[in-house]
Design a protein around this motif. Structure first.
Motif, PDB file in Angstrom:
ATOM      1  N   ASP A  95       0.831  -1.211   0.000  1.00 49.73           N
ATOM      2  CA  ASP A  95       0.000   0.000   0.000  1.00 49.73           C
ATOM      3  C   ASP A  95       0.865   1.261   0.000  1.00 49.73           C
ATOM      4  O   ASP A  95       0.538   2.252  -0.658  1.00 49.73           O
ATOM      5  CB  ASP A  95      -0.935   0.001   1.210  1.00 49.73           C
ATOM      6  N   LYS A  98       2.111   1.758  -3.521  1.00 50.46           N
ATOM      7  CA  LYS A  98       1.066   2.295  -4.402  1.00 50.46           C
ATOM      8  C   LYS A  98       0.914   3.793  -4.213  1.00 50.46           C
ATOM      9  O   LYS A  98       0.801   4.551  -5.179  1.00 50.46           O
ATOM     10  CB  LYS A  98      -0.260   1.585  -4.131  1.00 50.46           C
ATOM     11  N   ASP A  99       0.915   4.248  -2.968  1.00 54.56           N
ATOM     12  CA  ASP A  99       0.787   5.681  -2.693  1.00 54.56           C
ATOM     13  C   ASP A  99       1.982   6.457  -3.235  1.00 54.56           C
ATOM     14  O   ASP A  99       1.822   7.541  -3.801  1.00 54.56           O
ATOM     15  CB  ASP A  99       0.656   5.917  -1.177  1.00 54.56           C
ATOM     16  N   LYS A 101       3.970   5.609  -5.736  1.00 52.47           N
ATOM     17  CA  LYS A 101       3.919   5.611  -7.199  1.00 52.47           C
ATOM     18  C   LYS A 101       2.894   6.616  -7.713  1.00 52.47           C
ATOM     19  O   LYS A 101       3.134   7.314  -8.699  1.00 52.47           O
ATOM     20  CB  LYS A 101       3.590   4.212  -7.715  1.00 52.47           C
ATOM     21  N   ALA A 102       1.750   6.692  -7.036  1.00 51.95           N
ATOM     22  CA  ALA A 102       0.730   7.653  -7.451  1.00 51.95           C
ATOM     23  C   ALA A 102       1.173   9.088  -7.202  1.00 51.95           C
ATOM     24  O   ALA A 102       0.873   9.993  -7.991  1.00 51.95           O
ATOM     25  CB  ALA A 102      -0.575   7.376  -6.697  1.00 51.95           C
ATOM     26  N   GLU A 107       8.197   4.458 -10.821  1.00 55.61           N
ATOM     27  CA  GLU A 107       8.097   3.065 -10.421  1.00 55.61           C
ATOM     28  C   GLU A 107       8.826   2.812  -9.106  1.00 55.61           C
ATOM     29  O   GLU A 107       8.466   1.922  -8.350  1.00 55.61           O
ATOM     30  CB  GLU A 107       8.645   2.162 -11.518  1.00 55.61           C
TER      31      GLU A 107
END
Length: 310
Positions: A95, A98-99, A101-102, A107
């Motif tokens: 998680d 993901k945060d 990367k956003a 990457e």
């Protein structure tokens, strides 16, 4: 009553309501407290004009400032296992990734690119501190090694813009293994006779400082950057002494031989270009002069020299 409802009341509401102002419209200088308009700051390469404070900069933006015309080709790096240890603290590691990367559109924490700097081919890697503190994990280690292999394959200098809080704890020993792996890749550059230049930015600490960030042929630091292995408080508690003012900052480390030079961000591209030309033993590309200038600088004829001497 219609004109009151349709005209007067909306105007009163618009006057009383708080206008939405973007949070990043003005940015406060951490050193002087000066408020700087974000567009002016971006135009100045994220250096506060009056205090000269060098703020952190996104990896992609740094590469745009560095390569000619802001043009560069991203080097694709190998994929690695996303969460090999199935790590979880307050949140799951996947998680957090993901945060990150956003937030950064990257990457991982290291971005590798190749392009031209003042007309010459060069390979560079940059650590983005916004991606989990620029921490060094398996993906970042693979990216750095891939960048150095690309430099060897293309016979170009390699420049590393370091910015990190150290090894990534969510990957444990697998993260620490990137220290010797990147060290071997640095030796590969040396065996190929290619320059390896390290730019230490704010901050560069932990395992990164203990490995590839301190193995360059030339070490350049941005003004005021925090550079070290352990934090100042930890060192003071260990040796039970008060450290001198400015300890672990660029200027202090330069004066004590740990850093070769402190270079302003505006002069970074030209400085690195000159160092690469010197280490590669090549001539600097000079701009073409107008024909009129060439005619004036041409040697005079013998007749002209005799008349001048007369």
């Amino acid at each position: 009553m219609n004109w009151i409802n349709n005209l007067v009341r909306p105007k009163i509401r618009s006057f009383l309501e708080k206008r939405d102002v973007p949070e990043n419209l003005w940015i406060k200088c951490p050193e002087s407290g000066e408020m700087v308009f974000h567009r002016d700051l971006e135009a100045n390469q994220w250096v506060v004009p009056n205090s000269n404070f060098h703020m952190r900069i996104a990896g992609k933006k740094r590469l745009e400032y560095f390569f000619d015309g802001g043009n560069f080709e991203k080097v694709e790096t190998p994929e690695v296992a996303v969460d090999p240890l199935k790590f979880r603290d307050q949140r799951r590691y996947v998680d957090r990734l993901k945060d990150a990367k956003a937030k950064t559109e990257l990457e991982d924490s290291v971005l590798v690119a190749k392009g031209k700097v003042n007309g010459y081919d060069l390979t560079a890697a940059v650590q983005d501190f916004a991606f989990m503190g620029g921490s060094l994990g398996m993906a970042a280690g693979e990216a750095i090694i891939c960048g150095m292999e690309t430099a060897v394959a293309n016979k170009t200098p390699f420049v590393m813009f370091a910015a990190s809080g150290g090894a990534r704890m969510q990957e444990g020993i697998l993260s620490l293994m990137q220290l010797p792996r990147t060290t071997v890749a640095v030796q590969m550059l040396r065996d190929a006779g290619l320059p390896y230049i390290v730019v230490l930015t704010n901050p560069t600490t932990g395992g990164v400082t203990a490995s590839y960030a301190m193995l360059g042929d030339v070490h350049i630091a941005e003004p005021g950057a925090l550079i070290g292995f352990a934090g100042q408080r930890v060192i003071e508690q260990t040796i039970r002494e008060k450290l001198p003012e400015g300890f672990q900052r660029s200027e202090y480390l330069r004066d004590h031989g740990m850093v070769d030079m402190v270079v302003h961000r505006h002069d970074m591209k030209e400085t690195i270009s000159q160092l690469c030309n010197l280490l590669m033993k090549r001539e600097t590309l000079l701009p073409e002069l107008p024909k009129e200038t060439l005619a004036l600088s041409a040697p005079q004829s013998e007749a002209g020299q005799e008349s001048f001497g007369a």
